[in-house]
Write an enzyme that holds these catalytic residues in place. Sequence first.
Site, PDB file in Angstrom:
ATOM      1  N   CYS A 197      46.163  33.629  35.047  1.00  0.00           N
ATOM      2  CA  CYS A 197      46.345  35.266  34.753  1.00  0.00           C
ATOM      3  C   CYS A 197      47.129  35.624  33.562  1.00  0.00           C
ATOM      4  O   CYS A 197      47.306  36.689  33.281  1.00  0.00           O
ATOM      5  CB  CYS A 197      47.170  35.689  36.162  1.00  0.00           C
TER       6      CYS A 197
ATOM      7  N   HIS B  17      50.197  42.536  34.205  1.00  0.00           N
ATOM      8  CA  HIS B  17      49.040  41.920  35.283  1.00  0.00           C
ATOM      9  C   HIS B  17      49.151  42.491  36.666  1.00  0.00           C
ATOM     10  O   HIS B  17      50.187  42.599  37.045  1.00  0.00           O
ATOM     11  CB  HIS B  17      49.419  40.293  35.231  1.00  0.00           C
TER      12      HIS B  17
ATOM     13  N   ASN C  65      42.839  41.837  41.538  1.00  0.00           N
ATOM     14  CA  ASN C  65      43.382  40.841  40.643  1.00  0.00           C
ATOM     15  C   ASN C  65      42.169  40.282  39.988  1.00  0.00           C
ATOM     16  O   ASN C  65      41.297  39.431  40.756  1.00  0.00           O
ATOM     17  CB  ASN C  65      44.181  39.858  41.312  1.00  0.00           C
TER      18      ASN C  65
END
Length: 332
Positions: free
Chosen positions: A118, A258, A288
């Site tokens: 990520c 993020h 996500n």
Amino acid sequence: METNNKTVNATITGTGMYLPEKVLDNKYFEQIVDTSDEWIMTRTGIKERRMLEEGGTSVLATNAVNDLLKNTNTNPEEIDVIIVCTITPDYSFPSTSCLVQNNIGAKNAWAFDLSAACSGFLFGLQTGASLVKSGHKKVVVVGADKMSDIVDYTDRNTCVLFGDAGAAVMLEPTEDLEYGIHDSILKSDGSGKDYLIRKAGGSALPTSVETLEQRLGFVHQEGKTVYKYAVSGMAGVALEIVERNKLTGDDIAHLVPHQANIRIIEATAKRVGIPMERVMLNIQNYGNTTAATIPLCLAEANKAGKLKKGEKLVLAAFGGGFTWGSILLTWS
Ligand code: UT7
């Protein structure tokens, strides 16, 4: 490549994005696992996510880069480097970036993949900025992940969290040092590896009948532990980059975090002193998307005309590895 001895900053000169059409909403997950729209919304902030039905991550990345080329009016032969940040490459080799390079006809580019989960886009952006500073003129940094291939749709702990997307930025040099990427703090701590991992499918544990039966080729996450590290890691570096540049939350026009969990984002914004109105959010629409979340936020905001020249942005991420980091830049 000509070596450039002049001092330059790398600056983002354009953005592009690609979202597959298929939408999986929370109602869909209510039908396949023991969950509820209410749990997903309150615990994560996610309403919907996208799923790529055909092809690999290179489809997401190629479409995002084509959008970038269109938006920046760039001939693909002008591109010097393509970096694709991903943990879901089409193949272990050749790299997804080579597939993109060929798909778009970037005949003069060298291309490589970068794996930092990520935090991948931030690691890629810093790498791309260094290449610009060393003389490269047009560096494309892509964040793209097809998480739907490695998510276990029988595991309610993880399947509701992830989605597929690709997004890209163009990095170019600027001699006006007021603009562009000013600072970065990037961190890794491999002692966190067991908390967020795809155990099988790599060289340590190749896919076998046993790994398939034990479902080891899917994302495994110990959510609570990762949550704890994510809050302290992401908020910590975001605050540090603001403070060490003698700024406060008031100086930051946009926090670009993020998108893993709305509660982690809120905790980060609070710690840095940035009100939620100035925090970019799209977790509700896409979940996500791993390396794609931050460039996707940038691309959406840019498309909507929400990014103004001279505005300061703080980017921040946390992910598997563990990896985490923050980047400070001024939009040009
Ligand atoms: O992007 C890379 C970095 N990743 C992150 O930053 C993710 C960090 N972690 C998180 O965002 C959160 O930990 C999650 C969203 C993954 C989970 O939220 P949580 O509030 O930490 O829940 P939990 O894992 O502690 O689970 C609480 C309960 C459990 O039930 P019991 O044991 O209390 O009966 C889970 O089984 O919620 C249950 N649960 C669910 N219930 C309904 C877990 N997933 C679900 C679900 N629907 N989808």
